[in-house]
Design a protein around this motif. Structure first.
Motif, short mmCIF file in Angstrom:
data_model
loop_
_atom_site.label_atom_id
_atom_site.label_comp_id
_atom_site.label_asym_id
_atom_site.label_seq_id
_atom_site.Cartn_x
_atom_site.Cartn_y
_atom_site.Cartn_z
N ARG A 80 2.46 3.99 -13.51
CA ARG A 80 1.90 2.51 -13.25
C ARG A 80 2.66 1.42 -13.97
O ARG A 80 2.03 0.20 -14.13
N ILE A 121 -4.84 9.57 2.64
CA ILE A 121 -5.47 8.64 1.54
C ILE A 121 -4.38 7.48 1.40
O ILE A 121 -3.03 7.45 1.47
N GLN A 122 -5.04 6.31 1.36
CA GLN A 122 -4.18 5.03 0.98
C GLN A 122 -4.70 4.46 -0.10
O GLN A 122 -5.91 4.37 -0.52
N GLU A 123 -3.76 3.54 -0.73
CA GLU A 123 -4.27 2.80 -1.90
C GLU A 123 -3.18 1.66 -2.23
O GLU A 123 -2.18 1.67 -1.66
N ASP A 151 -1.95 -4.04 -9.55
CA ASP A 151 -2.64 -4.87 -9.51
C ASP A 151 -2.10 -6.26 -9.91
O ASP A 151 -2.02 -6.75 -10.87
N TYR A 190 0.86 -1.11 0.06
CA TYR A 190 0.06 -0.07 0.24
C TYR A 190 0.88 1.22 0.07
O TYR A 190 2.03 1.28 0.44
#
Lengths: 287, 448
Positions: B288, B245-247, B251, B237
């Protein structure tokens, strides 16, 4: 037949007896006694000064030369010639050799000049100084050991010998004096070092792998208090990226301030009124 | 004329040629005692004193700030703050012009003085650093900030003093993120926590519902990356501390772990495990794009970038035992650098670039050590029953790590604590935390 047998027998017995008697001697003899070394006791206080190595070599050579010349003065010149039959072919060459010998014998001013130059150079770029000193000293060593010149010295007629010995004597004496008055004796140096070791807090954050050597020139009063300090590479202090050098230099200055008055010898103010301290923390930081 | 020349000549040759070559003495040793420094309490006038007292509910802010500084300096191991009872000169006068003899008398080699003011609701702090023995000022600076920030002022001053006296950057205006642990060993609650480097101002960033592990600071800003569980799968994360804010990062069709930022803060490097094999991957946070760095049937993990971003160190068991390797950042030219007995893990490249810190397990003991980046000069700094996860201070001089104690079958007697040690190996200190703590990560300097 019988008689010759007896003689042979007798001879054999003699040989056997001789070997039996002599063998133990042979066996005993090789017990290696260390060769005797004559030791002269010298007053330490004046002489503990361990001189710059080439200088020492030089002095030793000079003493040897003196001895040599003494020998040749007493002994007939023939002997000398026998030792070096090739070395004395013509008077011209003799002259040359004398010249060489003289130039060899009176090198002092030149060397002094060299030394002065060296110190000046040090001021300008202290980083290279170590190697330079080494190079010069090696060079000097070579000069001193040059066998031709020694041969030339040995190879001389009486008058010339007398003259040169006089000059060499004079030179060595004056050099000896210089030797004694330049530099501190070991005990004097140790006292000073020990004092400063105690005062100097080495900045522990310094990197051990950088070339960090700070040279500080001091002007001292007879009681050891410091009149003036001068960092020899002062320009480096305020250069960007030389933060560590600055820190080291400042710590060295603090050490000098803290140690005041310095533990200097009670005599010979003239020789130590100007003093240079080289602060080098690498050894401590590595370990 | 001839005579004069002759005279000059005679004079010239008879002038004594006695000249003294300069005596040089080499000083190669000194003492390794910390530098004695006097930190005078910061002075202020009565007016701002009462105003500050009212606002912050702190009785004597000046001496509180000086305590922060003193504490920092002392913990560094390089300074010895002197006892204030011995000070002869009043703080306000010392700040104007110190009587250096008085300070030299109590064996101070450096003196720090300062002044606090409240101007237009803002805290103004000025300070001066003096060289007592040389009798001169070394540094003078002033800061203005909101009064609530007073502890940070203390840290910033310490950084400046430290830098001026040691030549390297300080590490005091920094924070440490760690995993706060509570509860019995079998049912441990783990939360992300952040605090100032000296243990104050602790804040909890997660609630403790999910397990969190290995938080790591972004070296350029206030973002952290860490490992947490998402649908029962460990995933990497990122969390912005300021916004909360976390993400999830990327994937990945499997488990990702051991994340760390690149030195420019733009990439995350981590391990990705699939079918029992784990390799090292990077992900660019802007576009990404995921890149695979290692491709080997062994377990490659714990990657860490060199500060110039050109190399990566990691540990791998490709030789049969877990050892430390260095490769180029594109994955080429892999070279093993650790060759000692036992296992090596968690390599971390020093921000200074010269060393790699690691954990070594040998004969049932855990060691924290450092080695040069070519693997030479290995030095074990500390030994313990269980300790790991070294993290560097931003100046590359101090390492923070955590220790666990031996516990019984039911987990009794178990504790986890943070410790710091500097490169000398002598200055080992417990870092106090509100709860048990593990997996610390040191931030870069906040003021830069």
């Amino acid at each position: 037949m019988h008689r010759s047998l007896v003689i042979s027998f007798g001879f054999h017995i003699v040989i056997v007896i001789l070997t039996v008697l002599s063998l133990p001697f042979i066996a005993k003899k090789p017990i290696d006694l260390p060769p005797l070394i004559s030791i002269e006791l010298i007053q330490i206080t004046d002489k503990t000064n361990i001189p710059f190595a080439p200088k020492a070599k030089k002095i030793i050579e000079k003493i040897k030369k003196e001895k040599d010349t003494l020998v040749s003065e007493q002994a007939p010149p023939k002997k000398v010639k026998k030792e070096n039959p090739k070395a004395v072919p013509s008077p011209d060459q003799k002259m040359k050799k004398i010249d060489e010998a003289k130039s060899e014998a009176i090198p002092l001013p030149e060397k002094k000049a060299k030394k002065v130059k060296m110190t000046e150079e040090k001021k300008q770029n202290p980083t290279k100084e170590d190697t330079k000193v080494k190079q010069v000293s090696e060079f000097e060593k070579e000069e001193i050991i040059d066998p031709n010149k020694i041969a030339a010295l040995i190879d001389k007629s009486k008058k010339e010998i007398a003259e040169t010995t006089k000059t060499t004597n004079r030179v060595t004496q004056s050099q000896d004096k210089n030797m004694n008055i330049s530099g501190l004796t070991l005990s004097e140096e140790d006292a000073l070092k020990a004092q400063i070791f105690g005062c100097w807090s080495i900045p522990l954050g310094l990197p051990y792998n950088e070339n960090l050597l700070v040279k500080i020139k001091l002007k001292l009063q007879p009681d050891g208090s410091v009149i003036k300090t001068e960092i020899l590479d002062h320009a480096r202090m305020n250069k960007p990226g030389q933060g560590f050098y600055k820190v080291l230099a400042e710590s060295a200055l603090r050490a000098i301030q803290l140690c005041q008055p310095l533990r200097v010898p009670t005599t010979g103010y003239e020789r130590w009124k100007d003093l240079q301290l080289n602060f080098d923390a690498r050894e401590m930081l590595e370990g | 004329m001839k005579k004069i020349k002759y005279l000059i000549f005679i004079l010239f040759i008879t002038i004594p040629t006695k000249s003294f070559s300069l005596i040089e003495v080499d000083i190669t040793r000194g003492n390794l005692n910390p530098l004695p420094i006097a930190v005078s309490p910061l002075s202020y006038n009565q007016e701002s004193r009462s105003a500050l007292e009212k606002e912050l509910k702190i009785e004597d802010l000046g001496s509180e700030i000086s305590k922060v500084i003193e504490n920092n300096l002392k913990k560094s191991g390089l300074f010895n703050p002197l006892n204030k009872d011995a000070f002869l000169q009043k703080p306000d006068i010392a700040h104007l012009k110190p009587r250096f003899e008085d300070w030299a008398l109590i064996k101070a080699q450096a003196l720090l003085t300062g002044k606090v003011d409240l101007q237009d609701e803002k805290l103004r702090v000025e300070f001066r650093l003096w060289d007592v023995l040389a009798g001169k000022e070394m540094l003078a600076l002033a800061f203005t900030t909101v009064p609530k920030n007073w502890r940070r002022v203390g840290h910033i001053i310490t950084d400046k003093v430290y830098e001026r006296l040691t030549g390297e950057k300080g590490y005091f205006d920094t924070r440490i993120i760690y995993v706060a642990e509570e509860g019995p060993k079998t049912k441990r609650i783990k939360k992300l926590a952040i605090m100032d480097q000296d243990g104050f101002n602790t804040k909890y960033l997660t609630l403790g519902k999910e397990l969190v592990l290995t938080p790591r600071f972004n070296p350029t800003n206030q973002i952290v990356t860490y490992l947490s569980y998402f649908r029962n799968l460990p995933r990497v994360y990122i969390l912005d501390i300021e916004t909360g804010i976390q993400e999830v990062v990327g994937d990945f069709p499997g488990m990702t772990f051991a994340p760390r930022f690149s030195p420019d803060g733009k990439k995350i490097i981590m391990s990705f495990a699939k079918d029992g094999n784990s390799d090292i991957y990077t992900m660019d946070l802007e576009n990404r794009i995921v890149e695979r760095i290692t491709n080997h049937p062994s377990i490659d993990t714990s990657p860490s970038y060199s500060p110039d971003g050109k190399y990566i160190t990691f540990n791998s068991d490709r030789s049969g035992y877990q050892q430390i390797y260095v490769m180029r950042s594109d994955g080429s030219k892999t070279k093993r650098i650790s060759f000692g007995n036992g296992l090596y893990g968690t390599p971390v490249w020093s921000p200074r670039g010269d060393l790699i810190a690691f954990t070594r397990l040998h004969r049932g003991k855990f060691y924290i050590g450092v080695m040069r980046t070519d693997g030479k000069g290995e030095r074990l700094l500390t030994e313990n029953y269980y300790q790991e996860a070294p993290s560097w201070s931003p100046n590359g001089r101090v390492i923070i790590f955590y220790r666990e104690t031996k516990s019984g079958d039911q987990g009794e007697g178990f504790s986890a604590t943070l410790w710091s040690i500097d490169l000398t190996g002598y200055n080992e200190r417990l870092v106090e935390t509100e709860t048990d703590a593990s997996d610390p990560s040191w931030s870069s300097l906040l003021s830069n």
